[in-house]
Design an enzyme around this catalytic site. Structure first.
Site, PDB file in Angstrom:
ATOM      1  N   GLU B 219       0.847  -1.188   0.000  1.00 24.29           N
ATOM      2  CA  GLU B 219       0.000   0.000   0.000  1.00 24.29           C
ATOM      3  C   GLU B 219       0.880   1.234   0.000  1.00 24.29           C
ATOM      4  OE1 GLU B 219      -3.866  -0.515   2.524  1.00 24.29           O
ATOM      5  OE2 GLU B 219      -2.241  -1.566   3.546  1.00 24.29           O
ATOM      6  N   HIS B 243      -5.668 -11.477   4.291  1.00 25.61           N
ATOM      7  CA  HIS B 243      -5.515 -11.310   2.843  1.00 25.61           C
ATOM      8  C   HIS B 243      -4.381 -12.158   2.257  1.00 25.61           C
ATOM      9  CE1 HIS B 243      -8.353  -8.273   3.501  1.00 25.61           C
ATOM     10  NE2 HIS B 243      -7.543  -7.256   3.692  1.00 25.61           N
TER      11      HIS B 243
END
Lengths: 492, 492
Positions: B219, B243
């Site tokens: 990210e 995830h």
């Protein structure tokens, strides 16, 4: 001249091939500085020209057929290496004159190599080779001697064997470079890289993963002004025995130990040896021959000609890797499109876990190796349609040389082949046993056409050939695929 | 109302998730006519709103966070199904009021189904479930009852087990829908299609052909206004346990018998079970944790926080298929780029037949499955550079959803997941054993951070994390790969 010199003698130096392909390729190589130092090029042909007039003739070809004419200044330098001698391919005394001329140019010191390029009508191959021998031109006294022989090499197994005997009476096999310009194309060489420089294709490349292989070489043009020659040869000699079988060997061959000429050519000949032979009956009934409507009206074509301009057939490669995997081949003139494409159709996934309508099955993956018109690769695979549960759709990944190598011009096949011949690398030339195996495969097909057992079916120009070609695959529950350049070709 | 009706009760109905994701997803489904007929949506949360004020609040969210506001006329119709009840997640009496309200809306005839969506802070999960049970709301007397539970589900193995016990005291596992919105993304579902609807990938998908697998979820943003929450959880809880392990199971799983929920989830849990467990020492020394420079200055972060914002590590999947193939995973905040990518690096070809400089070797093929930023696939392979003998170069074939399906909007993950929950398909939700196996894997890592055995290494914001992450692969003679969106990404 001290040191080493090399002479290329082009027999048939005023012909189409010399003007369109050979001289442009040699000029290109000169511009790229890939020719041996002190190279001479001697034209040898029936008409009489002075050196200067011959240079002028070749320069006209350069302007007419290539975009190399922009390099006029380099041509002026290059063409100094060009000279000409008028002579008859059948006349021993002319070959003696050729030898004297060469010896005079070569001088008496240092090595003097000679490459003879037979860019002449096939009926002169044997006599020209004989005269090269008889005149002493082929003797490896002052350097190496090599002979490049254009196609077609023979008309059938018997004539090819006879020609091989004639050639071998003068040259060792290691000196003989039988050309099939297909092998000089970048994409054909790339097949080797594709298969053997990548780890992911070879594990898929066999009967466990491949359902069938399809090779298409379609030409949009009709026979045109080659009709006279064509009517004597037909599609099997013109395309099948050489190009199509070459492509098949590149796709089907076992990995060679190395890329040296014999490793590579051994593996290719083994493929031809593995091809299941047709009985005369199979050759007649299991293959599709076609002739485009209008062919009989072409100039120089016999009014009742049974010469096929289209062929489609199924071959089996009887070896460990390919047992049970049919190879479908087709080629023709006056087709819907110009396309040379190898399609590998893979097996369907063994287990169906996605929702399908009754009777529906998964679409098999396809790998397309496209040689023309847009050299590259396509991989067709299944993806999920967004926002629609598990609905699948086929999409393509594509790779095209031209866009991937924008800064790099794709060279003409003859460039590479002439360079290889000068460097003594026959990898991309056809060995005698390969030629003979090729004829051994197609001979039953030729015999069927020529003894009247099989007449070609008429097909519409601009079509994909006779419907029987579709039935041939339909019998096996399959269809012909085209990927490159057609609807569904997604470059994204 | 006669027949069948369905109510969705959103607990935490005024929160961010409800406004940004849940209501927009439900509205989208309504526009696509994919919702059950006569669906009601009841907001339940602490603040007091009238139905009308709640509708207005949700409409504001629609305008602020989505581009759905253009459909004001449809919203007006849709929002009639929306109502609101103020209540406390810890107050049994408020749940009784909720039950009465529901029963009143449902009437007494026909089936009345209820979906409870826990869009609330994790500390309320247990009590809310308990109150759903105690109030009689969860009793399957008039129709089905299902509960959707947002992440995080537990903070470690022990708390996840405790929460599972609390949930199972009220709901059967078949009624429980633990959400990880990653699983609702098109590309994640597409992994299944990619692997199992195509014949050519599965034969390559094992230790014989794959050298290593790399999963990156980077990210670009820093923790921002989630810092207070984030400092209590850290990267392992925020990204790894859910995830990253999800993506790993999708890549590594065996082919399921079918796509029904249990076939699929059994195969995924088996992957987690096969992952070699870290000893506390391995968890401390064999993994890389990082914290971006500046994290300690974020609002609500403890001044001496040892919370990691980056993790990179190696996992081994000890089963027949993957023995000896390392899986490298990395994820972090404040990274150089936003990218979620799975890279399959294949083995090099076993035999080198192309001319190479000494010490040089072939470049391995790479398959990249890109989830973000540009969903699609890349296949990197070797081709021949034109006109340069056998010089090789790596090129990519690429497939991107957005360009391949221009006419088809990629739906939000919550759309698919809400639809599945309403239809009773838990395939894309996390089963209790999966949750617990996930925690079992990461617990040693959490313990190391939290007992002070491992302090995160500081890395520059805008970098790819601590250098130690590169060393981790360098130890094995490997490097991290990025394919999608970077130099060399050839779309041609």
């Amino acid at each position: 001249m001290a040191g080493e010199s090399t002479s290329i003698v082009i027999l048939g130096a005023t012909g189409d091939l010399a003007r369109r392909k050979l001289l442009p390729a040699l000029f290109q190589l000169a511009c790229k500085e890939r020719l041996p130092r002190g190279l001479r090029i001697i034209g040898f042909s029936r008409p009489e020209y002075t050196d200067e007039a011959y240079r002028e003739l070749m320069w006209e070809g350069m302007q007419e057929f290539t975009d190399l004419a922009v390099r006029k200044d380099r041509w002026t330098v290059f063409s100094q290496a060009l000279s000409y001698l008028g002579g008859d391919f059948g006349a021993p005394k002319d070959f003696t004159r050729l030898r004297q001329r060469l010896e005079q140019m070569e001088g008496t010191e240092g090595k003097a190599n000679r490459l003879f390029y037979l860019s002449i009508a096939p009926r002169f191959f044997a006599i020209a080779v004989k005269n090269l021998g008889a005149s002493g031109l082929a003797a490896e006294d002052t350097g190496w001697r090599r002979v490049v022989i254009e196609k077609p090499f023979g008309r059938d197994l018997e004539s090819a064997r006879a020609l091989n005997r004639d050639v071998h009476a003068v040259f060792d096999e290691r000196q003989v470079y039988r050309i099939d310009h297909y092998l000089g194309k970048e994409t054909v060489q790339n097949l080797l890289v594709f298969r053997f420089a990548n780890g992911i294709f070879e594990p898929l490349w066999d009967r466990n993963c491949v359902d069938n292989v399809q090779i298409t070489a379609a030409e949009k043009v009709s026979v045109g002004d080659r009709a006279g020659y064509y009517d004597q040869s037909g599609v099997v000699r013109d395309m099948v025995q050489n190009h199509l079988l070459q492509l098949l060997t590149m796709v089907a061959m076992e990995p060679p130990v190395s890329l040296d000429a014999d490793s590579l050519r051994n593996r290719k000949v083994e493929v031809l040896q593995s091809i299941r032979r047709w009985t005369p009956d199979e050759a007649t009934h299991g293959t599709v021959l076609g002739q485009y409507d209008g062919y009989l009206g072409e100039a120089d074509v016999a009014a009742d000609s049974a010469t096929p301009t289209y062929a489609a057939f199924r071959l089996h490669v009887d070896n460990w890797r390919w047992q049970g995997v049919p190879f479908y081949l087709r080629t023709g003139k006056a087709m819907a499109d110009k396309a040379t494409e190898i399609v590998i159709e893979f097996r369907r996934p063994p287990h169906l876990m996605f929702p399908m309508s009754p009777g529906e099955d998964l679409t098999p993956n396809i790998l397309s190796l496209c040689l023309q018109p847009d050299e590259g690769f396509h991989l067709r695979f299944e993806v999920k349609v967004p926002d629609q549960g598990m609905t699948l759709r086929s999409k393509d990944m594509a790779f095209h040389y031209e866009s991937a190598f924008r800064d790099q011009a794709i060279p003409e096949a003859y460039e590479r082949l002439l360079q290889d011949a000068l460097e003594g690398d026959p990898s991309l030339f056809i060995r005698s046993d390969h030629i003979e195996e090729g004829w051994r495969i197609v001979d039953p097909l030729l015999q069927g056409t020529e003894n009247g057992a099989q007449r070609p079916q008429i097909y519409e120009p601009g079509s994909w050939g006779p419907e029987a070609a579709d039935s041939l695959l339909a019998e096996d529950g399959r269809t012909w695929h085209r990927v490159c350049g057609v609807h569904g070709d997604v470059d994204a």
